[in-house]
Write a protein that holds these residues in place. Structure first.
Motif, PDB file in Angstrom:
ATOM      1  N   VAL A 512       0.821  -1.205   0.000  1.00  0.00           N
ATOM      2  CA  VAL A 512       0.000   0.000   0.000  1.00  0.00           C
ATOM      3  C   VAL A 512       0.859   1.261   0.000  1.00  0.00           C
ATOM      4  CG1 VAL A 512      -0.226   0.316   2.505  1.00  0.00           C
ATOM      5  CG2 VAL A 512      -2.144   0.902   0.999  1.00  0.00           C
ATOM      6  N   ASP A 513       2.134   1.129   0.397  1.00  0.00           N
ATOM      7  CA  ASP A 513       3.032   2.283   0.515  1.00  0.00           C
ATOM      8  C   ASP A 513       3.801   2.588  -0.770  1.00  0.00           C
ATOM      9  OD1 ASP A 513       2.524   2.614   3.347  1.00  0.00           O
ATOM     10  OD2 ASP A 513       3.766   0.843   3.676  1.00  0.00           O
ATOM     11  N   VAL A 514       3.712   1.747  -1.766  1.00  0.00           N
ATOM     12  CA  VAL A 514       4.569   1.899  -2.949  1.00  0.00           C
ATOM     13  C   VAL A 514       4.159   3.095  -3.803  1.00  0.00           C
ATOM     14  CG1 VAL A 514       5.379   0.811  -5.080  1.00  0.00           C
ATOM     15  CG2 VAL A 514       5.213  -0.526  -2.968  1.00  0.00           C
ATOM     16  N   ARG A 515       2.863   3.305  -4.017  1.00  0.00           N
ATOM     17  CA  ARG A 515       2.437   4.393  -4.901  1.00  0.00           C
ATOM     18  C   ARG A 515       2.960   5.759  -4.443  1.00  0.00           C
ATOM     19  NH1 ARG A 515      -3.709   6.222  -6.426  1.00  0.00           N
ATOM     20  NH2 ARG A 515      -3.416   7.645  -4.664  1.00  0.00           N
ATOM     21  N   PRO A 516       2.757   6.155  -3.182  1.00  0.00           N
ATOM     22  CA  PRO A 516       3.292   7.460  -2.786  1.00  0.00           C
ATOM     23  C   PRO A 516       4.818   7.519  -2.873  1.00  0.00           C
ATOM     24  CG  PRO A 516       2.399   6.273  -0.887  1.00  0.00           C
ATOM     25  CD  PRO A 516       1.954   5.549  -2.094  1.00  0.00           C
ATOM     26  N   THR A 517       5.486   6.394  -2.636  1.00  0.00           N
ATOM     27  CA  THR A 517       6.947   6.363  -2.727  1.00  0.00           C
ATOM     28  C   THR A 517       7.404   6.646  -4.152  1.00  0.00           C
ATOM     29  OG1 THR A 517       6.993   4.687  -0.956  1.00  0.00           O
ATOM     30  CG2 THR A 517       8.995   4.972  -2.263  1.00  0.00           C
ATOM     31  N   ILE A 518       6.790   5.972  -5.119  1.00  0.00           N
ATOM     32  CA  ILE A 518       7.173   6.124  -6.525  1.00  0.00           C
ATOM     33  C   ILE A 518       6.806   7.515  -7.039  1.00  0.00           C
ATOM     34  CG2 ILE A 518       6.785   5.269  -8.870  1.00  0.00           C
ATOM     35  CD1 ILE A 518       8.486   3.466  -7.009  1.00  0.00           C
ATOM     36  N   LEU A 519       5.622   7.988  -6.694  1.00  0.00           N
ATOM     37  CA  LEU A 519       5.210   9.320  -7.162  1.00  0.00           C
ATOM     38  C   LEU A 519       6.133  10.405  -6.623  1.00  0.00           C
ATOM     39  CD1 LEU A 519       1.313   9.041  -6.983  1.00  0.00           C
ATOM     40  CD2 LEU A 519       2.716   9.261  -9.035  1.00  0.00           C
ATOM     41  N   HIS A 520       6.564  10.282  -5.389  1.00  0.00           N
ATOM     42  CA  HIS A 520       7.476  11.279  -4.831  1.00  0.00           C
ATOM     43  C   HIS A 520       8.847  11.202  -5.495  1.00  0.00           C
ATOM     44  CE1 HIS A 520       5.040  11.842  -0.846  1.00  0.00           C
ATOM     45  NE2 HIS A 520       4.446  12.372  -1.904  1.00  0.00           N
ATOM     46  N   LEU A 521       9.292  10.004  -5.845  1.00  0.00           N
ATOM     47  CA  LEU A 521      10.546   9.878  -6.586  1.00  0.00           C
ATOM     48  C   LEU A 521      10.449  10.564  -7.948  1.00  0.00           C
ATOM     49  CD1 LEU A 521      11.563   6.191  -5.774  1.00  0.00           C
ATOM     50  CD2 LEU A 521      12.974   8.207  -5.340  1.00  0.00           C
ATOM     51  N   LEU A 522       9.240  10.572  -8.513  1.00  0.00           N
ATOM     52  CA  LEU A 522       9.010  11.215  -9.810  1.00  0.00           C
ATOM     53  C   LEU A 522       8.751  12.714  -9.667  1.00  0.00           C
ATOM     54  CD1 LEU A 522       6.723   8.471 -11.395  1.00  0.00           C
ATOM     55  CD2 LEU A 522       9.064   9.028 -12.103  1.00  0.00           C
ATOM     56  N   GLY A 523       8.724  13.191  -8.440  1.00  0.00           N
ATOM     57  CA  GLY A 523       8.502  14.626  -8.215  1.00  0.00           C
ATOM     58  C   GLY A 523       7.045  15.026  -8.223  1.00  0.00           C
ATOM     59  N   ILE A 524       6.144  14.065  -7.963  1.00  0.00           N
ATOM     60  CA  ILE A 524       4.704  14.334  -7.933  1.00  0.00           C
ATOM     61  C   ILE A 524       4.206  14.199  -6.502  1.00  0.00           C
ATOM     62  CG2 ILE A 524       2.425  13.626  -8.794  1.00  0.00           C
ATOM     63  CD1 ILE A 524       3.934  12.343 -11.203  1.00  0.00           C
ATOM     64  N   THR A 526       1.650  13.780  -3.429  1.00  0.00           N
ATOM     65  CA  THR A 526       0.433  12.971  -3.349  1.00  0.00           C
ATOM     66  C   THR A 526      -0.564  13.496  -2.323  1.00  0.00           C
ATOM     67  OG1 THR A 526       1.412  11.506  -1.676  1.00  0.00           O
ATOM     68  CG2 THR A 526       1.756  10.919  -3.989  1.00  0.00           C
ATOM     69  N   LYS A 527      -0.317  14.667  -1.787  1.00  0.00           N
ATOM     70  CA  LYS A 527      -1.109  15.153  -0.656  1.00  0.00           C
ATOM     71  C   LYS A 527      -2.607  15.192  -0.936  1.00  0.00           C
ATOM     72  CE  LYS A 527      -1.321  18.816   2.800  1.00  0.00           C
ATOM     73  NZ  LYS A 527      -0.708  20.064   3.324  1.00  0.00           N
ATOM     74  N   ASN A 528      -3.004  15.517  -2.145  1.00  0.00           N
ATOM     75  CA  ASN A 528      -4.427  15.702  -2.434  1.00  0.00           C
ATOM     76  C   ASN A 528      -5.149  14.418  -2.859  1.00  0.00           C
ATOM     77  OD1 ASN A 528      -4.382  18.502  -1.898  1.00  0.00           O
ATOM     78  ND2 ASN A 528      -3.491  18.892  -3.916  1.00  0.00           N
ATOM     79  N   TYR A 529      -4.408  13.320  -2.951  1.00  0.00           N
ATOM     80  CA  TYR A 529      -5.030  12.055  -3.357  1.00  0.00           C
ATOM     81  C   TYR A 529      -5.462  11.249  -2.135  1.00  0.00           C
ATOM     82  CZ  TYR A 529      -3.477  12.869  -8.133  1.00  0.00           C
ATOM     83  OH  TYR A 529      -3.305  13.403  -9.384  1.00  0.00           O
ATOM     84  N   ILE A 530      -6.469  10.417  -2.345  1.00  0.00           N
ATOM     85  CA  ILE A 530      -6.890   9.485  -1.303  1.00  0.00           C
ATOM     86  C   ILE A 530      -5.965   8.281  -1.369  1.00  0.00           C
ATOM     87  CG2 ILE A 530      -8.719   7.920  -0.506  1.00  0.00           C
ATOM     88  CD1 ILE A 530      -9.449  10.811  -0.080  1.00  0.00           C
ATOM     89  N   GLU A 531      -5.149   8.086  -0.336  1.00  0.00           N
ATOM     90  CA  GLU A 531      -4.286   6.909  -0.283  1.00  0.00           C
ATOM     91  C   GLU A 531      -3.995   6.573   1.171  1.00  0.00           C
ATOM     92  OE1 GLU A 531      -1.068   8.031  -2.796  1.00  0.00           O
ATOM     93  OE2 GLU A 531      -0.135   9.342  -1.306  1.00  0.00           O
ATOM     94  N   PHE A 532      -3.896   5.271   1.446  1.00  0.00           N
ATOM     95  CA  PHE A 532      -3.717   4.803   2.820  1.00  0.00           C
ATOM     96  C   PHE A 532      -2.274   4.408   3.114  1.00  0.00           C
ATOM     97  CE2 PHE A 532      -8.179   4.384   1.844  1.00  0.00           C
ATOM     98  CZ  PHE A 532      -8.774   4.904   2.983  1.00  0.00           C
ATOM     99  N   GLY A 533      -1.416   4.504   2.106  1.00  0.00           N
ATOM    100  CA  GLY A 533      -0.006   4.230   2.311  1.00  0.00           C
ATOM    101  C   GLY A 533       0.769   5.506   2.544  1.00  0.00           C
ATOM    102  N   SER A 534       2.043   5.342   2.901  1.00  0.00           N
ATOM    103  CA  SER A 534       2.905   6.507   3.102  1.00  0.00           C
ATOM    104  C   SER A 534       4.263   6.248   2.464  1.00  0.00           C
ATOM    105  CB  SER A 534       3.058   6.814   4.595  1.00  0.00           C
ATOM    106  OG  SER A 534       3.548   5.695   5.305  1.00  0.00           O
TER     107      SER A 534
END
Length: 629
Positions: A512-524, A526-534
């Motif tokens: 569940v934590d992978v999406r925010p990790t990858i998006l932040h590596l890409l410089g995006i 994630t604060k405004n998205y609904i996600e349960f990972g960190s």
């Protein structure tokens, strides 16, 4: 007579086939009596018929009860779980199970139908004559007796496990307290309730979820934020690869030498405390977790039951942030796990399924095209994609029961005597060779230097039913605590070009934590998205890993079936207060995730700059692909 025999048969199966974690005399008693109420209740329907029709009704009901019971036996042998209604609805998958299902069926299983066979012979040879007409009072007595027995059973169960029907995500609890058939009734009721949640949901329901995800959001690590900006992204789902395979040697020989080398590569972030969080959807659950940062459902798979929901998945987020193309690649039918429909909802531009590959008989095994030809034939598709692109590869060769032709074997099997465990290492080696081949081809294609490759184990490969063999291989007893630790799977993020400081990262996390990790590596952000990972790279990461059944792992504690263990000692901890706090937090998060999926709440959530998916514009047919070219 029928009730008595079926009751004893069910109890015998409980003892022989299921590992339900009986802990006290109350649970022993309930396990013994819980088959009575459901058996008596269902067989009582036969009393509504007269003469020969009643005997036929007995046979039909008896067979259905036996079939449901045996279906759970076969399912449990691999999944350590019980069949639910959403699983039964996944009919498009059944025809492709093949050897996986056959490997779970034993010749002695015919004994589980022996009572039905004897009853059928007695009825057909007229050794059992039709009963005389029964009074309404007698029929009512049978039904009322069944209901009273169940009520008493439930009352005793609630005394030992309060809020049994409302607070637990663990089907083992429900079966050991109420029985297989009563659990099936409960599951039917729960499935009906979840199906109605979308109809009654409105925009107010997303507020609680949004408030929660805002409060749990963690800021990205400035050191890594944007490190992979403008790079292509490739996800590789490593079928059934568990964490213990990293650096594991069989008879002194590395099982996965190439994957091992990547964990030591300065361009790779390797997470060694990373856990799968899948449930009944297995590989499809892993996909859902990795791309949506929400949890899989407690019953069935999101892919098969909620594919038409509105999502803000990774493919559509990337398309909204400058990516030119998104595609999924899989050497199996587009209908398996209902992927075609789910991928449209996720916003994939293209899905290369088996129709895009050379499906020669010698290259097919189990669930589709072998990994080596699959990955080799995929390179031309990657080369034609406009960059930056996002792609996902679903591999299949390293799948239970792990068969592999002689020509593909480069490692001798283990020698535990457990066939599927012994073969597991051979298919793991085959996948490792496939991965090395893919990296070599990626370099030859010219894509390697500008591509981030994310490799993850999708779920466990060796289930809890193989503790003896696993204990022999790992040199230790597989206790409930150790079994939870075996749910680690590898996560490797490979970014060429010395853009990151690679190495082993000991942060505790899950899929569940992978999406925010990858998006932040890409410089995006994630604060405004609904996600349960960190973000796993954030200095503020929570490091709580919830499992679908309500268990959890943290750096200090592991909870299994309501028991909390110290990670340091592997023994039960006295710090029950901290564990209880973690447990409540985990349950809250799972409930909110379920609320979001069941209610299709993302249709009410708008994110500035995000372009909603238009399913009607997506066509994965080969003809359409040729037209695009």
């Amino acid at each position: 007579m029928i009730t008595l025999i079926f009751w004893l048969k069910t109890y015998t199966i409980y003892q022989v086939e299921f590992s339900l974690g009986i802990e006290n005399s109350i649970q022993k008693f309930l396990l013994f009596i819980n088959p009575i109420s459901s058996t008596l209740f269902f067989l009582s329907f036969a009393l509504l018929f007269k003469g020969k029709a009643r005997n036929r009704a007995y046979l039909i009901i008896h067979f259905i009860l036996s079939f449901v019971l045996y279906g759970n036996v076969v399912y449990y042998r691999f999944f350590n779980d019980f069949v639910t209604v959403p699983v039964l609805m996944q009919t498009q998958n059944f025809g492709q199970l093949g050897g996986s299902a056959l490997a779970l069926i034993h010749p002695t299983d015919v004994l589980y139908f022996l009572d039905f066979i004897v009853l059928a012979l007695l009825v057909l040879t007229k050794k059992i004559k039709p009963q005389e007409k029964l009074s309404r009072k007698a029929i009512a007595t049978a039904f009322i007796s069944a209901i009273l027995i169940f009520t008493t059973n439930l009352a005793i169960a609630e005394s030992d496990r309060p809020q049994l029907l409302t607070r637990t995500f663990d089907r083992n609890y429900l079966v050991k307290y109420l029985g297989v058939h009563n659990f099936t009734i409960y599951d039917i009721i729960q499935s009906s309730k979840s199906a109605s949640q979308r109809a009654f949901a409105d925009s107010n329901d997303i507020t609680e979820v949004k408030n929660y995800t805002n409060s749990t959001y963690v800021k990205p690590n400035e050191k890594y934020f944007g490190a992979a900006k403008d790079m292509n992204v490739i996800y590789i789902s490593m079928e059934s690869v568990q964490g213990f395979l990293i650096d594991y040697k069989l008879r002194g020989e590395e099982v996965m030498p190439f994957l091992n080398s990547l964990t030591k590569d300065s361009n790779t972030l390797y997470f060694d405390n990373f856990f799968h969080q899948t449930a009944q959807g297995k590989t499809s659950d892993a996909e859902f977790l990795m791309e949506n940062s929400m949890y899989p459902l407690p019953q069935g798979s999101v892919f098969t039951t909620k594919a038409m929901n509105t999502y803000q998945g990774l493919p559509s987020i990337l398309k909204s942030n400058g990516f030119n193309y998104t595609a999924a690649l899989h050497g199996n039918s587009k209908t398996f796990w209902n992927r075609e429909e789910m991928y449209k909802s996720q916003g994939y531009d293209m899905f290369y399924d088996s129709s895009y590959y050379n499906m020669l008989s010698e290259n097919i095994i189990g669930y589709g095209l072998k990994d080596k030809p699959f990955l080799k034939e995929s390179i031309p598709y990657l080369k034609e994609m406009p960059q930056p692109f996002y792609t996902k590869f679903i591999t299949v060769t390293h799948h239970f029961p792990y068969p592999l032709e002689e020509k593909d074997r480069t490692l001798e099997p283990a020698t535990t005597g457990d066939k599927s465990v012994d073969q597991y290492f051979q298919t793991a080696r085959y996948f490792d060779e496939s991965l090395k081949q893919f990296f070599d081809d990626l370099k030859s294609s010219g894509l390697y230097d500008n591509t981030m490759v994310v490799m993850y184990g999708d779920h466990y490969g060796i289930s809890e039913n193989h503790k003896r063999a696993m204990g022999e291989l790992l040199g230790k007893e597989i206790t409930p605590f150790e079994q939870a630790q075996l749910q680690r799977v590898p996560l490797l993020i490979h970014i060429p070009g010395e853009k990151i400081e690679g190495g082993v990262n000991h942060t505790y996390g899950g899929q569940v934590d992978v999406r925010p990790t990858i998006l932040h590596l890409l410089g995006i952000d994630t604060k405004n998205y609904i996600e349960f990972g960190s973000d796993l790279l954030s200095t503020e990461d929570h490091q709580i890993v919830p499992f679908r059944n309500g268990d959890f792992v943290t750096p200090e504690f592991t909870e299994v079936s309501g028991k909390c263990y110290s990670n340091e000692t592997g023994e039960l901890t006295q710090d029950s207060k901290t564990c209880a706090q973690y447990s409540e937090a985990v349950k809250k998060e799972l409930e909110l995730s379920d609320k979001t999926v069941y209610g299709d709440l993302l249709r009410f959530h708008e994110v500035k700059g995000f372009k909603p998916v238009k399913r009607s514009t997506l066509d994965y047919s080969k003809a359409e692909h040729l037209n695009q070219q």
